[in-house]
Design a protein around this motif. Sequence first.
Motif, mmCIF file in Angstrom:
data_model
loop_
_atom_site.group_PDB
_atom_site.id
_atom_site.type_symbol
_atom_site.label_atom_id
_atom_site.label_comp_id
_atom_site.label_asym_id
_atom_site.label_seq_id
_atom_site.Cartn_x
_atom_site.Cartn_y
_atom_site.Cartn_z
ATOM 1 N N GLU A 1 59.598 76.966 -15.269
ATOM 2 C CA GLU A 1 59.903 75.533 -15.134
ATOM 3 C C GLU A 1 61.411 75.276 -15.140
ATOM 4 O OE1 GLU A 1 59.208 71.568 -17.771
ATOM 5 O OE2 GLU A 1 57.531 72.956 -17.609
ATOM 6 N N VAL A 2 61.845 74.430 -14.221
ATOM 7 C CA VAL A 2 63.227 73.947 -14.202
ATOM 8 C C VAL A 2 63.178 72.434 -14.386
ATOM 9 C CG1 VAL A 2 64.131 75.816 -12.759
ATOM 10 C CG2 VAL A 2 63.272 73.736 -11.669
ATOM 11 N N THR A 3 64.257 71.871 -14.893
ATOM 12 C CA THR A 3 64.244 70.433 -15.151
ATOM 13 C C THR A 3 65.458 69.746 -14.545
ATOM 14 O OG1 THR A 3 65.383 70.715 -17.259
ATOM 15 C CG2 THR A 3 62.973 70.665 -17.322
ATOM 16 N N LEU A 4 65.259 68.489 -14.212
ATOM 17 C CA LEU A 4 66.333 67.588 -13.793
ATOM 18 C C LEU A 4 66.464 66.539 -14.881
ATOM 19 C CD1 LEU A 4 65.535 66.808 -10.052
ATOM 20 C CD2 LEU A 4 67.576 67.954 -10.924
ATOM 21 N N ASP A 5 67.603 66.488 -15.499
ATOM 22 C CA ASP A 5 67.822 65.511 -16.561
ATOM 23 C C ASP A 5 68.954 64.580 -16.152
ATOM 24 O OD1 ASP A 5 65.921 66.674 -18.370
ATOM 25 O OD2 ASP A 5 67.363 68.309 -18.647
ATOM 26 N N PRO A 6 68.752 63.273 -16.278
ATOM 27 C CA PRO A 6 69.844 62.354 -15.932
ATOM 28 C C PRO A 6 71.062 62.604 -16.824
ATOM 29 C CG PRO A 6 67.907 61.145 -16.720
ATOM 30 C CD PRO A 6 67.576 62.593 -16.779
ATOM 31 N N ALA A 7 72.227 62.426 -16.255
ATOM 32 C CA ALA A 7 73.466 62.624 -17.011
ATOM 33 C C ALA A 7 73.620 61.522 -18.049
ATOM 34 C CB ALA A 7 74.655 62.618 -16.066
ATOM 35 N N ARG B 1 67.283 62.533 -9.307
ATOM 36 C CA ARG B 1 66.353 62.190 -8.229
ATOM 37 C C ARG B 1 65.598 63.453 -7.808
ATOM 38 N NH1 ARG B 1 67.794 57.121 -5.621
ATOM 39 N NH2 ARG B 1 68.605 55.861 -7.340
ATOM 40 N N PRO B 2 64.286 63.370 -7.593
ATOM 41 C CA PRO B 2 63.468 64.565 -7.388
ATOM 42 C C PRO B 2 63.475 65.157 -5.977
ATOM 43 C CG PRO B 2 62.078 62.632 -7.418
ATOM 44 C CD PRO B 2 63.466 62.169 -7.752
ATOM 45 N N ASP B 3 63.968 64.422 -4.987
ATOM 46 C CA ASP B 3 63.784 64.895 -3.612
ATOM 47 C C ASP B 3 65.092 64.891 -2.815
ATOM 48 O OD1 ASP B 3 62.153 65.931 -1.556
ATOM 49 O OD2 ASP B 3 61.991 63.954 -0.643
ATOM 50 N N VAL B 4 66.077 65.634 -3.310
ATOM 51 C CA VAL B 4 67.381 65.729 -2.659
ATOM 52 C C VAL B 4 67.578 67.169 -2.195
ATOM 53 C CG1 VAL B 4 69.875 65.470 -2.982
ATOM 54 C CG2 VAL B 4 68.281 63.929 -4.168
ATOM 55 N N ARG C 1 59.150 71.326 3.910
ATOM 56 C CA ARG C 1 57.883 71.756 3.290
ATOM 57 C C ARG C 1 57.904 71.576 1.779
ATOM 58 N NH1 ARG C 1 58.629 78.172 4.668
ATOM 59 N NH2 ARG C 1 59.320 77.264 6.611
ATOM 60 N N TRP C 2 59.087 71.386 1.194
ATOM 61 C CA TRP C 2 59.200 71.215 -0.252
ATOM 62 C C TRP C 2 59.148 69.750 -0.673
ATOM 63 C CZ3 TRP C 2 64.171 74.447 0.316
ATOM 64 C CH2 TRP C 2 63.844 75.777 0.600
ATOM 65 N N ARG C 3 59.206 68.847 0.295
ATOM 66 C CA ARG C 3 59.169 67.419 0.001
ATOM 67 C C ARG C 3 57.880 67.098 -0.742
ATOM 68 N NH1 ARG C 3 61.833 63.010 2.285
ATOM 69 N NH2 ARG C 3 62.768 64.214 3.968
ATOM 70 N N PRO C 4 57.840 66.319 -1.779
ATOM 71 C CA PRO C 4 58.862 65.449 -2.361
ATOM 72 C C PRO C 4 59.589 66.070 -3.557
ATOM 73 C CG PRO C 4 56.762 64.836 -3.291
ATOM 74 C CD PRO C 4 56.521 66.025 -2.374
ATOM 75 N N TYR C 5 59.736 67.397 -3.571
ATOM 76 C CA TYR C 5 60.348 68.090 -4.711
ATOM 77 C C TYR C 5 61.530 68.960 -4.281
ATOM 78 C CZ TYR C 5 55.901 66.716 -6.773
ATOM 79 O OH TYR C 5 54.819 65.996 -7.209
ATOM 80 N N ARG C 6 62.290 68.509 -3.295
ATOM 81 C CA ARG C 6 63.388 69.333 -2.792
ATOM 82 C C ARG C 6 64.496 69.535 -3.821
ATOM 83 N NH1 ARG C 6 64.747 66.516 2.729
ATOM 84 N NH2 ARG C 6 64.478 64.745 1.327
ATOM 85 N N SER C 7 64.671 68.623 -4.746
ATOM 86 C CA SER C 7 65.666 68.830 -5.811
ATOM 87 C C SER C 7 65.294 70.043 -6.656
ATOM 88 C CB SER C 7 65.777 67.599 -6.715
ATOM 89 O OG SER C 7 66.269 66.490 -6.000
ATOM 90 N N TYR C 8 64.028 70.146 -7.001
ATOM 91 C CA TYR C 8 63.571 71.285 -7.793
ATOM 92 C C TYR C 8 63.691 72.579 -6.993
ATOM 93 C CZ TYR C 8 61.798 67.798 -10.998
ATOM 94 O OH TYR C 8 61.700 66.751 -11.876
ATOM 95 N N ALA C 9 63.354 72.530 -5.712
ATOM 96 C CA ALA C 9 63.524 73.708 -4.860
ATOM 97 C C ALA C 9 64.993 74.125 -4.834
ATOM 98 C CB ALA C 9 63.023 73.416 -3.447
ATOM 99 N N SER C 10 65.888 73.144 -4.797
ATOM 100 C CA SER C 10 67.327 73.449 -4.811
ATOM 101 C C SER C 10 67.721 74.151 -6.101
ATOM 102 C CB SER C 10 68.138 72.169 -4.635
ATOM 103 O OG SER C 10 67.883 71.577 -3.377
ATOM 104 N N LEU C 11 67.185 73.695 -7.224
ATOM 105 C CA LEU C 11 67.475 74.370 -8.493
ATOM 106 C C LEU C 11 67.017 75.821 -8.454
ATOM 107 C CD1 LEU C 11 66.469 71.581 -11.063
ATOM 108 C CD2 LEU C 11 68.783 72.233 -10.338
ATOM 109 N N TYR C 12 65.850 76.056 -7.878
ATOM 110 C CA TYR C 12 65.367 77.436 -7.743
ATOM 111 C C TYR C 12 66.264 78.254 -6.820
ATOM 112 C CZ TYR C 12 61.060 76.432 -10.270
ATOM 113 O OH TYR C 12 60.150 76.114 -11.243
#
Length: 192
Positions: free
Chosen positions: A24-30, A140-143, A174-185
């Motif tokens: 698991e990876v996380t996106l946390d607001p600053a 934001r989850p889909d950047v 293909r990663w939409r709506p989670y492209r931010s998480y894909a970017s972290l990976y």
Amino acid sequence: MSDDAISHLRKDPDLRPIVDRHGEVTLDPADDLFERMVASIVNQQLATDAAASIRDRLYDAVEIEPGSILQTDGSTLRDAGLSRQKADYVRNVARAFADNGYSSEYFEGMDDEAVIAELTEIKGVGVWTAKMQLLFSLARPDVFPVEDLGIRRAMEAIYGDDLTRDQMVEIAERWRPYRSYASLYLWRSRDE
């Protein structure tokens, strides 16, 4: 990160091993949108270690809040390691925050494209910097920051060296709506 995001990203057979390795990876607001924006300006086109060193010196030299930055003379910013141009960019960001009252709440109702459009009106803030704010300040989850060299290198390692940016954007669909998480990976895969 939701189970939905993990299971969605695991559907890509090329991304699945990275997801499995890193869990698991996380996106946390600053906590501080301005501080994060200044960090992004410092990080522009620099190696991670060099950027961290400059950021540390800058944070020691001046309080990272718009009023303090605007009151600090340029030589202090340059002594911390900022180029003349980046010092101007940091001041431009400070002015925009002071004039517009930017905060997480300010951007809350705006879609990603509107945030990018507003932030790129600030001289020195390009699409990459705006997308870093969407990811790391606003969570934001889909950047998908195809402008980032690390993202492009990771995609080349996984999908082949001859990819254009347009092809990378197409693959990322293909990663939409989670492209931010894909970017972290993708960034994690570069750190391996």
